[in-house]
Design an enzyme around this catalytic site. Structure first.
Site, PDB file in Angstrom:
ATOM      1  CG  ASP A 111     -24.123 -18.668  61.849  1.00  0.00           C
ATOM      2  OD1 ASP A 111     -24.702 -19.065  60.806  1.00  0.00           O
ATOM      3  OD2 ASP A 111     -23.726 -17.502  61.991  1.00  0.00           O
ATOM      4  CG  HIS A 118     -19.731 -13.757  54.323  1.00  0.00           C
ATOM      5  ND1 HIS A 118     -20.075 -12.470  54.658  1.00  0.00           N
ATOM      6  CD2 HIS A 118     -19.410 -14.382  55.493  1.00  0.00           C
ATOM      7  CE1 HIS A 118     -19.972 -12.317  55.982  1.00  0.00           C
ATOM      8  NE2 HIS A 118     -19.573 -13.460  56.506  1.00  0.00           N
ATOM      9  CD  GLU A 184     -22.885 -12.673  59.903  1.00  0.00           C
ATOM     10  OE1 GLU A 184     -23.184 -13.822  60.306  1.00  0.00           O
ATOM     11  OE2 GLU A 184     -21.716 -12.243  59.850  1.00  0.00           O
ATOM     12  CD  GLU A 186     -26.002 -16.628  58.783  1.00  0.00           C
ATOM     13  OE1 GLU A 186     -26.051 -17.865  59.013  1.00  0.00           O
ATOM     14  OE2 GLU A 186     -25.247 -15.854  59.380  1.00  0.00           O
ATOM     15  CG  ASP A 218     -25.516 -14.476  62.949  1.00  0.00           C
ATOM     16  OD1 ASP A 218     -25.724 -14.204  64.140  1.00  0.00           O
ATOM     17  OD2 ASP A 218     -24.405 -14.840  62.507  1.00  0.00           O
ATOM     18  NE  ARG A 222     -20.582  -7.782  60.688  1.00  0.00           N
ATOM     19  CZ  ARG A 222     -20.827  -9.058  60.419  1.00  0.00           C
ATOM     20  NH1 ARG A 222     -20.167 -10.015  61.069  1.00  0.00           N
ATOM     21  NH2 ARG A 222     -21.732  -9.378  59.521  1.00  0.00           N
ATOM     22  CD  GLN A 225     -17.959 -11.000  63.999  1.00  0.00           C
ATOM     23  OE1 GLN A 225     -18.788 -10.174  63.609  1.00  0.00           O
ATOM     24  NE2 GLN A 225     -17.624 -12.052  63.280  1.00  0.00           N
ATOM     25  CE  LYS A 238     -21.251 -13.389  64.036  1.00  0.00           C
ATOM     26  NZ  LYS A 238     -21.814 -13.189  62.704  1.00  0.00           N
ATOM     27  CB  THR A 242     -30.136 -15.599  66.110  1.00  0.00           C
ATOM     28  OG1 THR A 242     -28.805 -15.488  66.625  1.00  0.00           O
ATOM     29  CG2 THR A 242     -30.081 -16.143  64.689  1.00  0.00           C
ATOM     30  CD  GLU A 345     -19.993  -9.852  52.842  1.00  0.00           C
ATOM     31  OE1 GLU A 345     -19.631 -10.497  51.859  1.00  0.00           O
ATOM     32  OE2 GLU A 345     -20.953 -10.191  53.581  1.00  0.00           O
TER      33      GLU A 345
HETATM   34 MN    MN Z   1     -23.676 -15.769  60.756  1.00  0.00          MN
END
Ligand code: MN
Length: 400
Positions: A111, A118, A184, A186, A218, A222, A225, A238, A242, A345
């Protein structure tokens, strides 16, 4: 381009797309199909080629770009020329009757972190006292190796992960369900042709190795993480799941979507410098839906590093590619608040809750929430092609 199929003009699965996936119908084994309009063409049935009966795209992807191109041109002819109708039509299955499976046996999973907006947003939140971008960010596509075994197909339930969390203001870590579960948005790239150990794959060889493109969510915890990631990077925050879309859109379907990426300053080192070649920016428009409401439109065309540069970087040390390798772009975010590809975000670290149409607010995901990513790209003849969707529903943490 029209064929004997009566396709609606606005279908995202027209003759210019022809994405590959793995499907089954009640009581049958998973096999390869191609989406066309509201149907799936059973490739094993129509070709008799056992590579399409294995339950993954890997055997076909391993054959390389000549085989990919030959089948694509056959498919176009079969679905266009009425002379083939009688033979082909019995192998069309309505999409409503199929179950979709993970399309690829995922080999390695990487990834990246290639959206400047971002990375700047996260940098401001996680490291408010430093520069938003780390000193290496504009010199190389930053990435990490993820957990290929937990890459699953769209629709797989998202069980809220548990783990260690420690806010900066806490004295000690605690254990429990993540309270900052996030997405996420992606785009993923699937490797077909392998490469040899010790031989870097140059920028220009991207279309010889990459078979196609899918959507990736993904899922990210948080709180797990932010406590675990220093100094070795993402791990359990993570690796719990996925999700990928079931249809892999061949690179050849994205010819019309190719655009110039943003200007790079400073100029990248020669192995990453795409100024002398036709670069691989892609105009893919992503939509993020929460419980059916559109909440964000991340623009892939603004990505700072292209998938060709990511591939070149990923192999520049001599690391080899395997059929089925999947690498994802990194969260796609644009400059505007409604172009952000993650809730961290969208809610600015949880400090500015997102307002939803029903009057409720959201910082991070709640049990029962359903997140769906969709995307389209320009196709031939002014039509848009669809990348399908990747969806998931948040389930409560498992009891311990
Ligand atoms: Mn990611």
């Amino acid at each position: 381009m029209t064929g004997w199929l009566d396709l609606p003009a606005d279908t995202g699965f027209g003759l210019g797309n022809l994405p590959y996936g793995v499907f089954s119908t009640a009581g049958t084994r998973p096999r390869t199909g191609v989406a066309i309009g509201g149907s799936v063409l059973d490739l094993h049935g129509v070709t008799g080629d056992d590579a399409h009966a294995t339950g993954s795209l890997n055997a076909f992807m391993a054959r390389g770009p000549e085989a990919w191109g030959a089948l694509r041109s056959d498919l176009t002819e079969w679905l266009t020329d009425a002379a083939h109708r009688e033979r082909v039509e019995p192998h069309l299955v309505p999409q409503g009757e199929v179950t979709m499976h993970l399309p690829v046996e995922v080999a390695d999973y990487v990834d990246f972190y290639s959206s400047r907006h971002h990375a700047e947003n996260l940098g401001r939140m996680f490291r408010p006292d430093s520069a938003a971008l780390t000193p290496n960010w504009k010199h190389l596509p930053i990435g990490y190796h993820g957990r290929s075994g937990t890459v699953r197909v769209s629709g797989t339930p998202v069980v809220r992960p548990s783990g260690q969390r420690k806010a900066p203001t806490d004295d000690a870590p605690t254990f429990g369900p993540s309270q900052r579960l996030d997405i996420e948005a992606e785009v993923g790239f699937v490797v077909g042709t392998p490469s040899d150990l010790g031989r870097p794959v140059p920028l220009g060889a991207f279309p010889e190795h990459v078979f196609g493109v899918c959507l990736v969510n993904d899922w990210s915890a948080r709180d797990l993480q932010s406590w675990e990631y220093v100094p070795l990077g993402p791990f359990l925050g993570k690796s719990f799941l996925t999700s990928v879309s079931p249809w892999v859109v061949p690179l050849a379907a994205l010819d019309e979507a190719r655009v110039a990426p943003p200007a790079r300053d400073p100029k990248p080192l020669p192995y990453l410098d795409d100024t002398g070649s036709e670069p691989w920016g892609l105009d893919i428009a992503i939509e993020v839906h929460l419980n059916g409401e559109l909440i964000s439109c991340p623009p892939f065309d603004l990505m700072y590093w292209t998938p060709a540069q990511q591939l070149a970087h990923m192999t520049v040390n001599g690391a080899s590619l395997r059929t089925g390798d999947l690498y994802a772009s990194g969260t796609v975010s644009g400059p505007r608040p409604d172009q952000r590809g993650s809730f961290i975000e969208l809610s600015w670290g949880g400090e500015e809750p997102l307002r939803l149409a029903d009057g409720s607010t959201r910082t991070f995901l709640e049990d029962g929430d359903v997140v769906t990513l969709t995307a389209t790209a320009p196709g031939a003849g002014g039509r848009r092609i669809s990348l399908g969707e990747v969806t998931g529903r948040i389930e409560p943490a498992s009891a311990r």
